[in-house]
Scaffold this active site. Structure first.
Site, PDB file in Angstrom:
ATOM      1  N   GLY A  77      58.540  55.545  36.968  1.00 28.31           N
ATOM      2  CA  GLY A  77      58.132  54.403  36.171  1.00 28.31           C
ATOM      3  C   GLY A  77      57.528  54.846  34.854  1.00 28.31           C
ATOM      4  O   GLY A  77      57.212  56.027  34.664  1.00 28.31           O
ATOM      5  N   THR A 135      45.811  45.078  36.798  1.00 30.71           N
ATOM      6  CA  THR A 135      46.343  44.317  35.672  1.00 30.71           C
ATOM      7  C   THR A 135      45.351  43.312  35.102  1.00 30.71           C
ATOM      8  O   THR A 135      44.442  42.852  35.814  1.00 30.71           O
ATOM      9  CB  THR A 135      47.610  43.555  36.138  1.00 30.71           C
ATOM     10  OG1 THR A 135      48.074  42.687  35.097  1.00 30.71           O
ATOM     11  CG2 THR A 135      47.310  42.698  37.360  1.00 30.71           C
ATOM     12  N   TYR A 173      51.443  36.776  41.440  1.00 31.84           N
ATOM     13  CA  TYR A 173      51.366  38.201  41.134  1.00 31.84           C
ATOM     14  C   TYR A 173      49.918  38.625  40.934  1.00 31.84           C
ATOM     15  O   TYR A 173      49.461  39.633  41.500  1.00 31.84           O
ATOM     16  CB  TYR A 173      52.199  38.507  39.891  1.00 31.84           C
ATOM     17  CG  TYR A 173      51.928  39.862  39.294  1.00 31.84           C
ATOM     18  CD1 TYR A 173      52.398  41.020  39.904  1.00 31.84           C
ATOM     19  CD2 TYR A 173      51.198  39.982  38.112  1.00 31.84           C
ATOM     20  CE1 TYR A 173      52.141  42.269  39.357  1.00 31.84           C
ATOM     21  CE2 TYR A 173      50.945  41.222  37.550  1.00 31.84           C
ATOM     22  CZ  TYR A 173      51.415  42.361  38.177  1.00 31.84           C
ATOM     23  OH  TYR A 173      51.157  43.595  37.633  1.00 31.84           O
TER      24      TYR A 173
END
Length: 298
Positions: free
Chosen positions: A20, A109, A133
């Protein structure tokens, strides 16, 4: 065991989610370390038995968990995959790490915020996610922090890196450049404010953080400053010298399935207390990225 190991000696660093964009830059920044980098095909993080066997074999000193299900809109209609990776797997990994006295660095996040007013949000702010999410990532954070107070949760925002995000087909910067070169009209939301963050800069900040052996808990690591996605796109085109048919649009008009925060800017308050410099301003990081990708002269 599959994977890529460099160096020798006890207590390697285990990097999960290899390949990633963030993991690629972490591997580069840790190139001199004893590093074991594993991608999804090497280890299914949702299989706690496989994770237990691996950690028992390797005895890592540090585990960097970049594995994530990050397709935000998909999670609204089917949240199970997001919760399996972002919450349940993170919970098991944190407990396994604690049992084997490994320190986990888990990446989260800015989307854990947005439901309780606009940012900036510091590390002590109360999370209130707006979408499935974000809820899955917050659940993962809680599982990590409950497992061992030495574990670190690193929140960041608007990531882009040289490797691109496989799950999202690249990154925002490359998508904007491609659309401009194709001469297509481009609509970008102007009512979502964040801090776009270079994964190269984030990886370097994580490396610096690990060197000082910081207290456990939550750390906000982003480039400094803030902008809307529209302003970010406009700056990409200005730096790249590309003409574009760029139009601002509201989130409501854009109509994405998942709600996004209107302002999810993260305030970093902990690096300075450790004597560490903040990450550079986002326009400088963007220019460095464009040079690295060959979009600007070196």
């Amino acid at each position: 065991m599959a994977g890529n190991r460099r160096g020798a000696g006890p207590g390697p660093t285990l990097l999960l989610g290899a390949g990633g964009q963030l993991a690629t830059d972490l591997a580069r920044r840790l190139a001199g370390a004893d590093l074991v980098a594993l991608a999804h095909h090497d280890l299914d993080v949702t299989d706690p038995g496989a994770v237990e066997r691996l950690v028992t074999e390797l005895r890592p000193a540090v585990i960097l968990n970049t594995a994530a299900a990050n397709r935000v809109d998909d999670a609204e209609s089917d949240p199970a995959p997001a919760f399996a990776v972002n919450a349940v797997a993170a919970h098991h990994l944190a407990r396994i790490a604690a049992r084997h006295q490994a320190r986990l660095v888990h990446f989260s996040t800015d989307y854990v915020f947005g439901g309780a007013g606009p940012g900036p949000f510091d590390e002590e702010a109360t999370p209130a996610p707006l979408n499935a999410y974000g809820v899955s990532k917050l659940a993962g954070e809680q599982g990590v922090r409950n497992a061992d107070p030495r574990h670190l949760v690193v929140r960041s925002s608007g990531l882009y890196g040289v490797a691109g995000s496989r799950g999202k087909g690249g990154n925002f910067v490359e998508t904007m450049l491609r659309l401009a070169r194709e001469g297509k009209p481009i609509r970008v939301v102007d009512d979502q404010v964040l801090t776009p963050t270079s994964t190269a800069d984030l990886a370097d900040a994580v490396r610096r953080l690990l060197v000082v052996d910081p207290p456990g808990g939550v750390y906000h690591l982003t480039n400094t400053g803030a902008c809307s996605w529209f302003e970010f796109a406009r700056h990409i085109f200005a730096l790249g010298g590309l003409p574009s048919e760029l139009t601002p649009i509201s989130s409501e008009a854009f109509g994405a399935p998942a709600r996004r925060p209107a302002n999810s800017v993260l305030a970093d308050t902990r690096l300075a207390k450790l004597g560490l410099a903040p990450l550079r301003p986002w326009p400088d990081a963007l220019a460095a990225y464009l040079r690295a990708k060959g979009h600007l002269p070196g």
